[in-house]
Design a protein around this motif. Structure first.
Motif, PDB file in Angstrom:
ATOM      1  N   THR A  93       0.833  -1.199   0.000  1.00 32.90           N
ATOM      2  CA  THR A  93       0.000   0.000   0.000  1.00 32.90           C
ATOM      3  C   THR A  93       0.868   1.249   0.000  1.00 32.90           C
ATOM      4  OG1 THR A  93      -1.766  -1.133   1.214  1.00 32.90           O
ATOM      5  CG2 THR A  93      -1.792   1.272   1.232  1.00 32.90           C
ATOM      6  N   LEU A  94       0.500   2.202  -0.845  1.00 37.76           N
ATOM      7  CA  LEU A  94       1.125   3.517  -0.868  1.00 37.76           C
ATOM      8  C   LEU A  94       0.151   4.522  -0.258  1.00 37.76           C
ATOM      9  CD1 LEU A  94       2.861   4.002  -4.351  1.00 37.76           C
ATOM     10  CD2 LEU A  94       3.907   4.255  -2.109  1.00 37.76           C
ATOM     11  N   THR A  95       0.612   5.258   0.747  1.00 30.36           N
ATOM     12  CA  THR A  95      -0.212   6.289   1.356  1.00 30.36           C
ATOM     13  C   THR A  95       0.291   7.642   0.871  1.00 30.36           C
ATOM     14  OG1 THR A  95      -0.556   4.902   3.300  1.00 30.36           O
ATOM     15  CG2 THR A  95      -1.073   7.227   3.523  1.00 30.36           C
ATOM     16  N   VAL A  96      -0.576   8.354   0.132  1.00 28.95           N
ATOM     17  CA  VAL A  96      -0.160   9.545  -0.609  1.00 28.95           C
ATOM     18  C   VAL A  96      -1.042  10.733  -0.245  1.00 28.95           C
ATOM     19  CG1 VAL A  96       0.193  10.514  -2.916  1.00 28.95           C
ATOM     20  CG2 VAL A  96       0.584   8.070  -2.519  1.00 28.95           C
ATOM     21  N   ASP A 137       2.253  11.503  10.444  1.00 27.55           N
ATOM     22  CA  ASP A 137       0.974  11.029   9.938  1.00 27.55           C
ATOM     23  C   ASP A 137       1.083   9.752   9.114  1.00 27.55           C
ATOM     24  OD1 ASP A 137      -0.214  13.206  11.145  1.00 27.55           O
ATOM     25  OD2 ASP A 137      -0.124  14.457   9.362  1.00 27.55           O
ATOM     26  N   GLY A 138       2.293   9.265   8.891  1.00 28.92           N
ATOM     27  CA  GLY A 138       2.479   7.977   8.247  1.00 28.92           C
ATOM     28  C   GLY A 138       2.304   7.967   6.740  1.00 28.92           C
ATOM     29  N   TYR A 139       2.672   9.056   6.052  1.00 31.13           N
ATOM     30  CA  TYR A 139       2.564   9.101   4.594  1.00 31.13           C
ATOM     31  C   TYR A 139       3.878   8.639   3.955  1.00 31.13           C
ATOM     32  CZ  TYR A 139      -1.801  11.687   4.928  1.00 31.13           C
ATOM     33  OH  TYR A 139      -3.100  12.061   5.201  1.00 31.13           O
ATOM     34  N   ASP A 140       3.756   7.888   2.880  1.00 31.47           N
ATOM     35  CA  ASP A 140       4.937   7.504   2.109  1.00 31.47           C
ATOM     36  C   ASP A 140       5.411   8.643   1.221  1.00 31.47           C
ATOM     37  OD1 ASP A 140       5.067   4.619   2.821  1.00 31.47           O
ATOM     38  OD2 ASP A 140       3.119   4.549   1.822  1.00 31.47           O
TER      39      ASP A 140
END
Length: 307
Positions: A93-96, A137-140
């Motif tokens: 999963t990519l968190t964008v 916030d844990g975004y890639d």
């Protein structure tokens, strides 16, 4: 025993601070750690670590050697990961995070196309004009338009952004003409509130001169589409990216002014936390978007329509 094994023992010992913890981490006996450290120092002809009964400290030579060895092991690990993953399909999963208007009009379609090429990949796309904290916030990955201020983040240029000063035809009739940026000061403005100075619009003129157009904002908003809608109704004059405006301009609802001037000079960047191990899926998406926005598509039309 290979030289690389000695390097691994040394780095692990430095980071664990005690031989017992290093031995446990590496699955070795305490005596093996001591033997390998002795062999390494004898081979190099220098003392790397000063030891007492309770503490250990790096010598100056040891500090320099540790920094180089840590980088060596990082590069080696990254090379192995890239080789092992090179034949594997992108997955996970990519968190964008991306700005709302840009995300809806251009980034979302591009990311969807990217996902079609990688069917095992999942994407969590947050569209908002707020500036997220990538680490907390844990975004890639995040996409931002403007000047980059946070030096703790890495950035890659995706594409340039064309800004346009615009207003409705009726507004132009009432407050115009606008022949020079100084003419803006008597007109009510529309300001993007996420900017530090929403009523100041830096420009480069046709002869290379630089200055700042100034307006008194009658309306502020953190969303470009809201400002565009206000401009269509004649509320004020604004300065925004062409990708927000091109449809309204083509429809005759808005009129570009002062088109000989380059406004803001902002660009679109991909930003991500500092790391030596940037994941392959993040790197692949960034490379894909750079290629995507360099092609002759709707983005290019809106970018170049008033050059």
């Amino acid at each position: 025993m290979s030289d690389l094994e000695e390097v691994k023992v040394f780095v692990t010992l430095v980071e664990c601070q005690t031989a017992s913890r290093a031995a446990e981490k590496m699955g070795l006996a305490n005596s093996a750690i001591s033997r390998r450290m002795k062999a390494l120092e004898e081979r190099l002809g220098v003392q790397l670590i000063q030891r007492t009964t309770r503490t250990m400290h790096l010598t100056d030579d040891g500090q320099l050697y540790y920094q180089r060895c840590r980088k060596l092991l990082d590069d080696w690990q990254e090379a192995e990961q890239e080789v092992m993953q090179s034949a594997a399909e992108l997955s996970g999963t990519l968190t964008v995070s991306a700005p709302l208007s840009l995300g809806l009009s251009h980034l979302s379609p591009a990311i969807t196309d990217f996902m079609l090429e990688h069917p095992l990949l999942k994407v969590n796309l947050d569209l908002s004009d707020r500036r997220v904290d990538l680490v907390e916030d844990g975004y890639d990955l995040a996409f931002r338009i403007g000047e980059l201020e946070d030096s703790s983040l890495m950035a890659r240029l995706i594409t340039e952004i064309r800004h346009i000063v615009y207003c409705s035809p009726a507004f132009l009739d009432e407050y115009g003409p606008f022949n020079h940026p100084d003419d803006l000061r008597d007109a009510p403005g529309l300001g993007y509130s996420n900017l530090r100075h929403p009523g100041r619009w830096p420009y480069t003129g046709p002869n290379g001169e630089q200055g700042e157009g100034r307006v008194v904002p009658r309306m502020l908003s953190s969303n470009g589409e809201a400002l565009r809608a206000a401009a269509v109704k004649g509320i004020g004059i604004g300065c925004q990216p062409s990708f927000i405006l091109h449809e309204a301009i083509n429809a005759g609802q808005l009129t570009p002014v002062l088109t000989d001037y380059q406004w803001y000079g902002m660009n679109l960047y991909a930003i991500y936390p500092q790391t030596r191990h940037l994941s392959r899926k993040v790197r692949a998406l960034i490379d894909y978007l750079i290629a995507y926005f360099s092609e002759d598509n709707a983005w290019g039309d809106s970018l170049n329509m008033f050059r």
